[in-house]
Motif scaffolding. Structure first.
Motif, PDB file in Angstrom:
ATOM      1  N   THR A  32       0.834  -1.210   0.000  1.00 14.63           N
ATOM      2  CA  THR A  32       0.000   0.000   0.000  1.00 14.63           C
ATOM      3  C   THR A  32       0.862   1.250   0.000  1.00 14.63           C
ATOM      4  OG1 THR A  32      -1.755  -1.166   1.201  1.00 14.63           O
ATOM      5  CG2 THR A  32      -1.805   1.246   1.227  1.00 14.63           C
ATOM      6  N   LYS A  33       1.900   1.253   0.858  1.00 14.06           N
ATOM      7  CA  LYS A  33       2.811   2.404   0.894  1.00 14.06           C
ATOM      8  C   LYS A  33       3.611   2.527  -0.403  1.00 14.06           C
ATOM      9  CE  LYS A  33       3.470   2.916   5.876  1.00 14.06           C
ATOM     10  NZ  LYS A  33       4.457   2.975   6.990  1.00 14.06           N
ATOM     11  N   HIS A  35       2.598   1.653  -3.346  1.00 12.17           N
ATOM     12  CA  HIS A  35       1.689   2.218  -4.344  1.00 12.17           C
ATOM     13  C   HIS A  35       1.492   3.710  -4.125  1.00 12.17           C
ATOM     14  CE1 HIS A  35      -2.296   3.351  -5.936  1.00 12.17           C
ATOM     15  NE2 HIS A  35      -1.980   2.535  -6.940  1.00 12.17           N
ATOM     16  N   ASP A  36       1.279   4.118  -2.874  1.00 14.80           N
ATOM     17  CA  ASP A  36       1.004   5.524  -2.583  1.00 14.80           C
ATOM     18  C   ASP A  36       2.213   6.419  -2.828  1.00 14.80           C
ATOM     19  OD1 ASP A  36      -1.522   4.795  -1.852  1.00 14.80           O
ATOM     20  OD2 ASP A  36      -1.113   4.762   0.310  1.00 14.80           O
ATOM     21  N   ASN A  37       3.425   5.884  -2.650  1.00 15.43           N
ATOM     22  CA  ASN A  37       4.630   6.713  -2.753  1.00 15.43           C
ATOM     23  C   ASN A  37       5.367   6.579  -4.084  1.00 15.43           C
ATOM     24  OD1 ASN A  37       5.264   8.025   0.045  1.00 15.43           O
ATOM     25  ND2 ASN A  37       4.526   5.973   0.515  1.00 15.43           N
ATOM     26  N   ALA A  40       1.637   6.881  -7.346  1.00 15.68           N
ATOM     27  CA  ALA A  40       0.526   7.646  -6.778  1.00 15.68           C
ATOM     28  C   ALA A  40      -0.474   8.055  -7.853  1.00 15.68           C
ATOM     29  CB  ALA A  40       1.070   8.892  -6.075  1.00 15.68           C
ATOM     30  N   THR A 230       5.959  12.630  -3.693  1.00 11.39           N
ATOM     31  CA  THR A 230       6.124  11.173  -3.807  1.00 11.39           C
ATOM     32  C   THR A 230       7.251  10.874  -4.796  1.00 11.39           C
ATOM     33  OG1 THR A 230       4.643  10.799  -5.703  1.00 11.39           O
ATOM     34  CG2 THR A 230       3.629  10.969  -3.519  1.00 11.39           C
TER      35      THR A 230
END
Length: 263
Positions: A32-33, A35-37, A40, A230
């Motif tokens: 999850t991290k 993907h988010d970083n 994004a 990001t």
């Protein structure tokens, strides 16, 4: 137990260990991290500038540095093979200096130190100066490749050309150099791949909006744009570098295998 059976068991055990390690690493990652970083939302807005500005300029800068570096390398290789000792010394000193200096230091010297020391500014501003630094470094590395290629041509080729009435210059231009280039195409292609990646060093000297290469564009997206804050733009630029370099590295491998079969 047969030796072949033992070998297969050892190989199976090594494969099993590899699978366990890969599964363990994949399970320990917080996807999850990641993907988010690094992927994004909003990354689609980056592709336009990355491709139309960054990728285009990277290819142009690479072609310029490689072309001019190859001309410089040929001159240096011929000087190093010259029967005149001072010419050999000049070529050797140049090659040793620019192979010994980091490319980044050479770029900074051309962009900032040379204008201050000599009052001379390279056309094209800091990007032009950075390109000159890449040309100087690429020329030094390719000079040794060219020298080895020229020396790899059998001496009988030159003797045969002389027996046909060709002079030293014509022999070198029409007989020796063409044969040498066929030998050194794989290492020269490899140098081209290295130059593609070395253009990222130009981001250190700054550039106008239209002069930015891939790394420079990605760095700007780190602080502005839809993916600011990001590492998404870095992921995108890494993909673009791989899209360019991986086919070329496979081409180098194919050329090397083809030469080995020919020999």
């Amino acid at each position: 137990m047969k030796r072949s059976t033992k070998r297969r068991l050892r190989q199976g055990g090594l494969y099993a260990i590899l699978v366990v390690v890969v599964v363990f690493l994949a399970a320990s990652v917080n996807w999850t991290k990641v993907h988010d970083n690094f992927w994004a939302p909003g990354l689609g807005g980056n592709w336009h500038d990355l491709i139309l500005t960054g990728l285009k300029n990277t290819v142009i800068y690479t072609a310029i540095a490689f072309g001019l570096g190859l001309v410089l390398a040929l001159a240096l290789a011929l000087l190093k093979l010259s029967p005149v000792a001072p010419y050999r010394w000049i070529a050797t000193v140049y090659i040793e200096i620019f192979r010994g200096l980091p490319a980044l230091v050479t770029i900074l010297l051309m962009a900032f130190a040379v204008p201050i020391a000599f009052g001379w500014h390279v056309p094209g501003g800091t990007v032009g100066a950075g390109l000159l630094g890449l040309v100087l470094v690429a020329g030094a590395y390719m000079a040794e490749t060219l020298r080895a290629g020229l020396q790899a041509v059998p001496k009988g080729q030159a003797e045969a050309a002389r027996s046909l009435g060709m002079g030293p210059v014509a022999t070198m231009a029409h007989v020796i150099i063409p044969q040498a280039f066929r030998v050194i195409i794989p290492p020269l292609t490899n140098e081209f791949v290295l130059l593609i990646k070395d253009t990222s060093l130009l981001s250190i000297v700054g550039a106008t909006a239209g002069q930015r290469e891939l790394t420079n564009v990605a760095r700007d997206f780190l602080t502005s744009g839809p993916t600011a804050g990001t590492g998404t733009s870095l992921t995108q630029v890494a993909i673009l570098y791989l899209v360019i370099s991986l086919p070329l590295t496979r081409l180098v491998a194919w050329l090397e295998k083809r030469q080995q079969r020919a020999r």
